[in-house]
Design a protein around this motif. Structure first.
Motif, PDB file in Angstrom:
ATOM      1  N   TRP A  58       2.225   1.985  -3.505  1.00 19.65           N
ATOM      2  CA  TRP A  58       1.173   2.387  -4.441  1.00 19.65           C
ATOM      3  C   TRP A  58       0.717   3.819  -4.175  1.00 19.65           C
ATOM      4  O   TRP A  58       0.482   4.582  -5.117  1.00 19.65           O
ATOM      5  CB  TRP A  58      -0.008   1.427  -4.350  1.00 19.65           C
ATOM      6  CG  TRP A  58       0.197   0.162  -5.119  1.00 19.65           C
ATOM      7  CD1 TRP A  58       0.783  -0.987  -4.686  1.00 19.65           C
ATOM      8  CD2 TRP A  58      -0.179  -0.082  -6.482  1.00 19.65           C
ATOM      9  NE1 TRP A  58       0.797  -1.933  -5.688  1.00 19.65           N
ATOM     10  CE2 TRP A  58       0.211  -1.405  -6.797  1.00 19.65           C
ATOM     11  CE3 TRP A  58      -0.808   0.679  -7.456  1.00 19.65           C
ATOM     12  CZ2 TRP A  58      -0.011  -1.979  -8.049  1.00 19.65           C
ATOM     13  CZ3 TRP A  58      -1.032   0.113  -8.704  1.00 19.65           C
ATOM     14  CH2 TRP A  58      -0.633  -1.191  -8.993  1.00 19.65           C
ATOM     15  N   MET A  59       0.593   4.188  -2.920  1.00 15.39           N
ATOM     16  CA  MET A  59       0.126   5.538  -2.601  1.00 15.39           C
ATOM     17  C   MET A  59       1.176   6.595  -2.920  1.00 15.39           C
ATOM     18  O   MET A  59       0.843   7.722  -3.288  1.00 15.39           O
ATOM     19  CB  MET A  59      -0.261   5.612  -1.123  1.00 15.39           C
ATOM     20  CG  MET A  59      -1.526   4.846  -0.778  1.00 15.39           C
ATOM     21  SD  MET A  59      -2.984   5.468  -1.633  1.00 15.39           S
ATOM     22  CE  MET A  59      -3.147   7.077  -0.888  1.00 15.39           C
ATOM     23  N   ARG A 113      -4.163  10.329   0.290  1.00 11.32           N
ATOM     24  CA  ARG A 113      -2.742  10.668   0.167  1.00 11.32           C
ATOM     25  C   ARG A 113      -2.339  11.732   1.180  1.00 11.32           C
ATOM     26  O   ARG A 113      -1.256  11.660   1.777  1.00 11.32           O
ATOM     27  CB  ARG A 113      -2.455  11.144  -1.250  1.00 11.32           C
ATOM     28  CG  ARG A 113      -0.985  11.163  -1.600  1.00 11.32           C
ATOM     29  CD  ARG A 113      -0.783  11.488  -3.068  1.00 11.32           C
ATOM     30  NE  ARG A 113       0.604  11.348  -3.462  1.00 11.32           N
ATOM     31  CZ  ARG A 113       1.042  11.552  -4.702  1.00 11.32           C
ATOM     32  NH1 ARG A 113       0.187  11.879  -5.658  1.00 11.32           N
ATOM     33  NH2 ARG A 113       2.319  11.412  -4.992  1.00 11.32           N
ATOM     34  N   VAL A 139      -4.373   4.119  -8.094  1.00 11.94           N
ATOM     35  CA  VAL A 139      -5.302   3.917  -6.977  1.00 11.94           C
ATOM     36  C   VAL A 139      -6.561   4.758  -7.189  1.00 11.94           C
ATOM     37  O   VAL A 139      -7.689   4.287  -6.989  1.00 11.94           O
ATOM     38  CB  VAL A 139      -4.626   4.277  -5.645  1.00 11.94           C
ATOM     39  CG1 VAL A 139      -5.595   4.132  -4.487  1.00 11.94           C
ATOM     40  CG2 VAL A 139      -3.406   3.392  -5.413  1.00 11.94           C
ATOM     41  N   ARG A 140      -6.379   5.997  -7.592  1.00  9.50           N
ATOM     42  CA  ARG A 140      -7.534   6.876  -7.841  1.00  9.50           C
ATOM     43  C   ARG A 140      -8.399   6.334  -8.972  1.00  9.50           C
ATOM     44  O   ARG A 140      -9.636   6.344  -8.875  1.00  9.50           O
ATOM     45  CB  ARG A 140      -7.037   8.276  -8.182  1.00  9.50           C
ATOM     46  CG  ARG A 140      -8.143   9.246  -8.576  1.00  9.50           C
ATOM     47  CD  ARG A 140      -7.566  10.598  -8.926  1.00  9.50           C
ATOM     48  NE  ARG A 140      -7.011  11.254  -7.754  1.00  9.50           N
ATOM     49  CZ  ARG A 140      -6.245  12.340  -7.819  1.00  9.50           C
ATOM     50  NH1 ARG A 140      -5.936  12.868  -8.990  1.00  9.50           N
ATOM     51  NH2 ARG A 140      -5.793  12.897  -6.712  1.00  9.50           N
ATOM     52  N   TRP A 161       0.816  -1.217   0.000  1.00  9.06           N
ATOM     53  CA  TRP A 161       0.000   0.000   0.000  1.00  9.06           C
ATOM     54  C   TRP A 161       0.850   1.268   0.000  1.00  9.06           C
ATOM     55  O   TRP A 161       0.539   2.238  -0.700  1.00  9.06           O
ATOM     56  CB  TRP A 161      -0.927  -0.018   1.212  1.00  9.06           C
ATOM     57  CG  TRP A 161      -1.871   1.134   1.271  1.00  9.06           C
ATOM     58  CD1 TRP A 161      -1.856   2.182   2.133  1.00  9.06           C
ATOM     59  CD2 TRP A 161      -2.999   1.355   0.404  1.00  9.06           C
ATOM     60  NE1 TRP A 161      -2.893   3.039   1.874  1.00  9.06           N
ATOM     61  CE2 TRP A 161      -3.610   2.554   0.814  1.00  9.06           C
ATOM     62  CE3 TRP A 161      -3.538   0.656  -0.668  1.00  9.06           C
ATOM     63  CZ2 TRP A 161      -4.740   3.065   0.189  1.00  9.06           C
ATOM     64  CZ3 TRP A 161      -4.667   1.170  -1.296  1.00  9.06           C
ATOM     65  CH2 TRP A 161      -5.251   2.356  -0.865  1.00  9.06           C
ATOM     66  N   CYS A 167     -11.044   8.261  -1.219  1.00  8.71           N
ATOM     67  CA  CYS A 167      -9.778   8.400  -1.940  1.00  8.71           C
ATOM     68  C   CYS A 167      -9.398   9.867  -2.132  1.00  8.71           C
ATOM     69  O   CYS A 167      -8.251  10.250  -1.889  1.00  8.71           O
ATOM     70  CB  CYS A 167      -9.874   7.697  -3.291  1.00  8.71           C
ATOM     71  SG  CYS A 167      -8.372   7.814  -4.290  1.00  8.71           S
ATOM     72  N   ASP A 168     -10.356  10.696  -2.554  1.00  6.49           N
ATOM     73  CA  ASP A 168     -10.056  12.082  -2.930  1.00  6.49           C
ATOM     74  C   ASP A 168     -10.562  13.124  -1.951  1.00  6.49           C
ATOM     75  O   ASP A 168     -10.314  14.318  -2.151  1.00  6.49           O
ATOM     76  CB  ASP A 168     -10.627  12.375  -4.314  1.00  6.49           C
ATOM     77  CG  ASP A 168      -9.870  11.649  -5.409  1.00  6.49           C
ATOM     78  OD1 ASP A 168      -8.682  11.359  -5.201  1.00  6.49           O
ATOM     79  OD2 ASP A 168     -10.462  11.364  -6.463  1.00  6.49           O
ATOM     80  N   HIS A 183      -0.162   6.663  -7.236  1.00  3.83           N
ATOM     81  CA  HIS A 183      -1.434   7.106  -6.670  1.00  3.83           C
ATOM     82  C   HIS A 183      -2.504   7.279  -7.742  1.00  3.83           C
ATOM     83  O   HIS A 183      -3.704   7.103  -7.469  1.00  3.83           O
ATOM     84  CB  HIS A 183      -1.234   8.424  -5.915  1.00  3.83           C
ATOM     85  CG  HIS A 183      -2.482   8.947  -5.291  1.00  3.83           C
ATOM     86  ND1 HIS A 183      -3.184  10.024  -5.808  1.00  3.83           N
ATOM     87  CD2 HIS A 183      -3.185   8.532  -4.213  1.00  3.83           C
ATOM     88  CE1 HIS A 183      -4.248  10.250  -5.071  1.00  3.83           C
ATOM     89  NE2 HIS A 183      -4.278   9.369  -4.100  1.00  3.83           N
ATOM     90  N   LYS A 184      -2.104   7.617  -8.952  1.00  6.88           N
ATOM     91  CA  LYS A 184      -3.088   7.776 -10.026  1.00  6.88           C
ATOM     92  C   LYS A 184      -3.805   6.459 -10.318  1.00  6.88           C
ATOM     93  O   LYS A 184      -5.000   6.457 -10.643  1.00  6.88           O
ATOM     94  CB  LYS A 184      -2.403   8.305 -11.290  1.00  6.88           C
ATOM     95  CG  LYS A 184      -1.922   9.746 -11.173  1.00  6.88           C
ATOM     96  CD  LYS A 184      -1.320  10.231 -12.482  1.00  6.88           C
ATOM     97  CE  LYS A 184      -0.874  11.686 -12.371  1.00  6.88           C
ATOM     98  NZ  LYS A 184      -0.268  12.173 -13.647  1.00  6.88           N
TER      99      LYS A 184
END
Length: 395
Positions: free
Chosen positions: A8-9, A303, A16-17, A5, A209-210, A13-14
């Motif tokens: 990836w973050m 993030r 994951v988003r 994790w 997420c955002d 991160h894109k």
């Protein structure tokens, strides 16, 4: 993705988003929400805290209000359909633990649907830490006394409406319809009591997420769809008609595919929200003075939460939530024997072997060609006479 994790973050991160925008698989949604919100790290850093809070009695006044709200949360869902069932019991435990964790804030009725949605996807302890993160990182100050934070965000939504849908903004301004009248339940419950269930899950995937910009975007999409054309405004001649229209949103605008597509196209970013937040905060201080409740700064997504609280590798390690024990006893190791015992065992085995009687040979009554007494007899002819002894044919 969950097993690495942190990488990836930080580096991807894109991806994951994009995965959250497409929808998290149902089998992974609970764990993904816990990782996105930072509840996993919070739980690992506060091991035993939930059990400690769960064992305490709690404030009787708060508990009485919580008990009255239990049956109102998703009454047709199998987890909460029965009074005193495991779903309502876990919901009570989570909400009671939060009142003990933040006694200065206490219990707010809008926290119950938030906790209920979390409980549908994770155990009670994980749902508690997910609720803590939503209340402190994503929507800080929303559930405090006075509801100053939600009023401030209502002014931000009202200002952003002017940019996204000027026609809607002029209509709301004309009839003096303040945002707090229609957006309170939307924002405080994160649309869990407004949208269809499939749309709720997709919105929450993107929200965790955002951050809160997804909540603003959903609100702007609904306002634009319901009040964004002159034909629809003809049916709204006053404040009452407008409020009734916003309370009964057309199902086609809340459909999963349409809503997600429109939300992703709304041109509102974290920077826009923060910029408008400073403007509205200055206006608030000018008209009402300082805020009575000083909430922590808002984190815009997973993030930002990870950057504010860097986790360790131990915090992100996946732990099994279900442990199955075998009903069979474990195999016992065979005892090691000494040399003398081994020899005795081998001798016993040799002595215990069955002895078979010797095989007696049965003599063959017929002479074989190699025997000295072998004399082949001439075959008989088919005519009944003997054949020649040299060629065995009838001469």
């Amino acid at each position: 993705m969950l097993s690495n994790w942190n990488k990836w973050m930080v580096k991807r991160h894109k991806k994951v988003r994009l995965r959250c925008q497409k929808g998290i698989p149902p089998s992974l949604r609970g764990r993904a929400w816990l990782y996105l919100s930072g509840g996993k790290v919070k739980r690992e850093q506060n091991r035993g805290k939930f059990e400690e809070l769960d064992s305490q009695a709690g404030d009787p006044k708060e508990l009485d209000v919580i008990e009255k709200d239990l049956h109102r949360q998703f009454p047709f869902h199998e987890m909460f359909v029965s009074r005193g069932g495991h779903g309502q019991q876990d919901l009570f435990r989570v909400l009671k633990a939060y009142t003990l964790y933040r006694p200065e804030e206490g219990y707010c009725q809008a926290q119950a649907p938030i906790a209920a949605v979390l409980l549908m996807h994770m155990p009670a302890e994980d749902a508690f830490w997910g609720l803590v993160q939503i209340c402190e990182k994503y929507l800080p100050g929303y559930y405090s006394a006075g509801l100053e934070a939600i009023q401030l965000d209502g002014e931000i939504l009202y200002a952003l409406t002017r940019r996204v849908s000027p026609l809607t903004y002029r209509h709301l301004e004309k009839h003096k319809i303040e945002a707090i009248l229609y957006m309170t339940e939307w924002f405080m419950c994160a649309f869990s009591r407004t949208l269809p269930w499939a749309s709720v899950l997709r919105v929450w995937d993107m929200f965790l997420c955002d951050g809160v910009k997804i909540i603003f975007r959903v609100g702007l999409v609904l306002l634009k769809c319901m009040l964004g054309t002159r034909e629809k405004l003809k049916a709204c001649q006053g404040q009452y008609e407008t409020m009734e229209l916003l309370r009964s949103i057309e199902p086609r605008y809340m459909q999963e595919g349409f809503l997600v597509r429109e939300v992703l196209e709304v041109p509102v970013s974290e920077r826009d929200i923060e910029s408008e937040h400073h403007v509205q905060l200055k206006r608030w201080r000018k008209n009402h003075g300082e805020l009575h409740w000083k909430s922590p700064p808002r984190m815009h997504g997973a993030r930002a939460i990870m950057a504010s609280e860097p986790p360790s590798r131990q915090d992100l390690r996946q732990n099994p939530t279900i442990i199955v024990e075998s009903p069979l006893p474990p195999p016992q190791p065979t005892p090691q024997l000494q040399k003398g015992e081994k020899k005795g065992k081998e001798e016993k085995k040799k002595g215990s072997m069955k002895t078979h009687p010797p095989v007696t040979e049965i003599p063959n009554p017929y002479n074989l060609p190699g025997d000295p007494n072998f004399h082949p007899s001439p075959p008989e002819s088919s005519l009944g006479v003997f054949s020649c002894k040299f060629c065995y044919s009838s001469c």
